[in-house]
Design an enzyme around this catalytic site. Structure first.
Site, short mmCIF file in Angstrom:
data_model
loop_
_atom_site.label_atom_id
_atom_site.label_comp_id
_atom_site.label_asym_id
_atom_site.label_seq_id
_atom_site.Cartn_x
_atom_site.Cartn_y
_atom_site.Cartn_z
N CYS A 76 0.81 -1.24 -0.01
CA CYS A 76 -0.12 -0.13 -0.09
C CYS A 76 0.89 1.14 0.08
O CYS A 76 0.49 2.33 -0.28
CB CYS A 76 -1.01 0.02 1.29
SG CYS A 76 0.03 0.21 2.72
N GLY A 77 2.00 1.18 0.17
CA GLY A 77 3.18 2.28 0.07
C GLY A 77 3.78 2.35 1.50
O GLY A 77 4.76 3.10 1.57
#
Length: 275
Positions: free
Chosen positions: A240-241
């Site tokens: 998701c980062g």
């Protein structure tokens, strides 16, 4: 010191010390890794989206005989209702302090869409990931003076996690502890059931991994990965980062704000990294 490491650890860690720590932790059970962390890791918190592995770590911590580290929950505003219900169940079951961080300047989905537009995850997923996960996490770490975090990542989840070590140091200097790094899904699931740990009800409805409602779907026939159903239409996307390079993500987001094409992300990240 019985294990030869300072209490708490003296930061920053050099590569030799980090390697020695990982050799030591690799021989321990998750419970003993957590006990070691409570003793050695400075300003320790647990970051969690209330997935199964994070819940196992929380339950283990609750039985350690020591105060449970505070939790950091990144509320993207797009979680399922079942996830918010689980947050409340965890708060009541473990009497733990949960620090909630939302996208900057936003309390509701309407606030977020007025600021970033509708369906940002479809238009620019990197900017979306930065806005709902990366920036709020960094804000939490700065405001709470976090130096170390407990994560729920495991090698068997595959992708970028396949070579996971018990302890990592990211590009900002943050220590990331992965106490269940070597556990399989079967071990995690067995612990959840044997200890009656609260879990997301969506897992009983065909979901294998739960994130935002717009990018999570039940696993399909033939899906084998532990995180099947997450970013199903996003090709090779597996994170998701939050566990990507912070400076690269920040640089991408800034370029997008300025409407400058990010043609060379490597160059942008090099400019963003302080010397």
């Amino acid at each position: 010191m019985a294990d030869g490491f300072s209490t708490p650890l003296e930061l920053p860690l050099n590569e030799e010390t980090l390697a020695a720590i990982n050799v030591h932790l690799s021989q321990l059970s998750p419970q003993d890794i957590l006990a070691w962390a409570l003793k050695h890791l400075p300003a320790l918190y647990q970051t969690t989206a209330f997935g199964l592995t994070g819940l196992v770590a929380l339950d283990m911590l609750s039985k350690s005989g020591h105060p449970i580290p505070k939790l950091i929950f990144l509320d993207t505003l797009y979680h399922f209702a079942e996830t918010y219900e689980l947050v409340q169940q965890v708060r009541e079951r473990y009497a733990v302090d949960i620090k909630v961080y939302k996208p900057e300047g936003c309390k509701t989905i309407r606030d977020f869409e007025l600021k970033h537009g509708e369906e940002l995850w479809e238009k620019d997923e990197d900017t979306y990931d930065f806005a709902v996960k990366v920036e709020p996490a960094q804000r939490a770490y700065q405001e709470l003076e976090v130096r170390s975090v407990i994560t729920g990542r495991r090698r068997s989840q595959g992708g970028d996690r396949a070579s996971l070590q018990p302890l990592e140091v990211d590009e900002t200097g943050l220590l990331k502890l992965n106490p269940l790094f070597a556990w399989s899904f079967a071990q995690v699931d067995a612990y959840i059931r044997e200890n009656n740990v609260p879990r997301n009800q969506l897992l009983d409805q065909g979901y294998r991994s739960v994130g935002d409602w717009h990018s999570t779907q039940p696993s399909r026939e033939g899906d084998t990965g532990e995180r099947a159903g997450r970013w199903a239409d996003k090709g090779e996307k597996t994170e998701c980062g939050l566990h990507k390079n912070f400076f690269e993500m920040k640089s991408r987001a800034k370029l997008e704000e300025q409407h400058i094409p990010a043609e060379d992300v490597t160059t942008a990240s090099e400019v963003a990294i302080p010397v």
